[in-house]
Design an enzyme around this catalytic site. Structure first.
Site, PDB file in Angstrom:
ATOM      1  N   GLY A 130       0.835  -1.194   0.000  1.00 55.41           N
ATOM      2  CA  GLY A 130       0.000   0.000   0.000  1.00 55.41           C
ATOM      3  C   GLY A 130       0.865   1.236   0.000  1.00 55.41           C
ATOM      4  N   GLU A 364      -4.138   8.669  -2.451  1.00 56.39           N
ATOM      5  CA  GLU A 364      -3.131   9.605  -2.970  1.00 56.39           C
ATOM      6  C   GLU A 364      -2.014   9.832  -1.944  1.00 56.39           C
ATOM      7  OE1 GLU A 364      -2.894  11.052  -5.963  1.00 56.39           O
ATOM      8  OE2 GLU A 364      -4.834  10.610  -6.855  1.00 56.39           O
TER       9      GLU A 364
END
Length: 386
Positions: A130, A364
């Site tokens: 991630g 983001e």
């Protein structure tokens, strides 16, 4: 090049009407159905919203960063689901092609992304990768003039409706980290590519995210962005500044909507024979929210102007993303508090926005990743000055 003032004013007025008259009235339906009505999607195409950041030569509006964030302020006032639909086409789904793609790749895909004919999707995150994006493990093994992709991507925005995936895959497993990663353009109907069931999320219903699974998925070498292997992570990093400023502007827009709703409620809700807006503790929450909102908007506009001038704004973009995503969470919390028990009920938009804006602190780049980016940039700048 910026649009002339009259043209841009017409665009902003059109978007203001569209948000007010079409998007906001449809929010409850989108939340209920977990889908954006097809007629609204069609209107978004007609308005050119899928090509805000794509140059005019490829069919887009070619907005500057300042112009893009001005529109994002407005779009952010409606449910984030609407903005999410167009976000990838304007951001990480197109900018990698624009910055590093071959001219043939640009001519093939950018006009279709700009028109909304094709929905783009950016496949980076994996079940075990991630925030540490450089550790991705989806493999792309050479086979003649092709590559064979195997692995799974997770939480991929627009995956269930995407016609084009930008896929980050490891082409060289002998190299650890970013240098062994390559960016591929993979069409959604490619054999061996399958999309899982849509994720069930805390908020932002109407957005579509899902796993994307690659099982012996064959893609030609010509699908590598720019035709150069091992440059995928660099491409991904290049598009982050624009994406983070865009998301920051959306956070500002959402905060404006939340504050307007909270103020309106406070002025109409009466307790102890007076509107609660007259109570100093309510006023304090309103004032704090307005102050933070103003600060966030100024940050975004300053960083956008700097980027349009050609300055490197990685540090400033991360500052904006960190501050604005955290700020809108605080404004949402105060808005619920001002509404009292009503704020916990699904009858009021603040309940939905409270859930929706929580995601901004995660994608983001999480808030913690932004802190690392900011600190590391500060250290490099200091070292360069001494």
């Amino acid at each position: 090049m910026a649009l002339d003032a009259d043209t841009f004013r017409q665009i902003t007025e059109t978007i203001d009407r569209f948000v007010r008259d079409r998007l906001i009235p449809a929010e409850a339906q989108v939340d209920e159905d977990n889908a954006i009505p097809p007629d609204i999607v069609s209107e978004m195409r007609d308005l050119g919203l899928f090509g805000l950041s794509i140059p005019e030569e490829y069919g887009g509006l070619g907005l500057t960063m300042v112009e893009e964030v001005e529109l994002a302020f407005r779009l952010g006032r409606a449910s984030p689901a609407f903005r999410s639909l167009i976000g990838t086409n304007n951001g990480i789904g197109s900018q990698g092609i624009l910055l590093d793609g071959t001219e043939q790749q640009k001519q093939t895909w950018l006009p279709r992304l700009a028109s909304g004919e094709v929905i783009g999707s950016f496949a980076l995150t994996e079940p075990d990768s991630g925030s540490d994006a450089a550790s991705i493990s989806l493999s792309a093994d050479p086979d003649g003039v092709d590559f064979i992709l195997n692995g799974t991507k997770r939480y991929i925005t627009n995956a269930p409706i995407a016609g084009l995936f930008t896929v980050m895959a490891r082409t060289d497993r002998t190299i650890e980290g970013a240098k062994g990663i390559t960016a591929f353009l993979v069409e959604g109907n490619t054999p061996g590519l399958s999309v899982g069931l849509p994720d069930r999320k805390m908020g932002q219903r109407g957005t579509k995210t899902a796993d994307v699974v690659f099982q012996n998925c064959r893609v030609p070498a010509s699908s590598i962005i720019g035709g150069i292997a091992g440059r995928g992570f660099s491409t991904a990093m290049k598009v982050l500044d624009r994406g983070r400023l865009h998301i920051s502007a959306v956070c500002v827009g959402a905060a404006e909507r939340l504050l307007d709703d909270a103020l309106s409620f406070a002025m109409n809700r009466r307790q102890f024979n007076a509107p609660i807006s007259e109570f100093q503790l309510i006023q304090a929450m309103l004032a704090d929210s307005r102050t933070e909102l103003y600060a966030g908007k100024c940050m975004v506009m300053d960083a956008a102007r700097r980027r349009d001038l050609g300055e490197a704004v990685s540090l400033e973009a991360s500052c904006c993303k960190l501050y604005c995503s955290e700020m809108v969470g605080r404004v949402a919390d105060r808005a619920v508090q001002i509404h009292g028990g009503a704020g916990y009920m699904a009858d009021y938009p603040v309940e939905r926005f409270y859930r929706d804006v929580r995601l901004f602190r995660l994608y983001e780049g999480t808030s913690q990743i932004q802190q690392l980016v900011i600190a590391r940039n500060m250290i490099r700048q200091h070292q360069g000055q001494n």
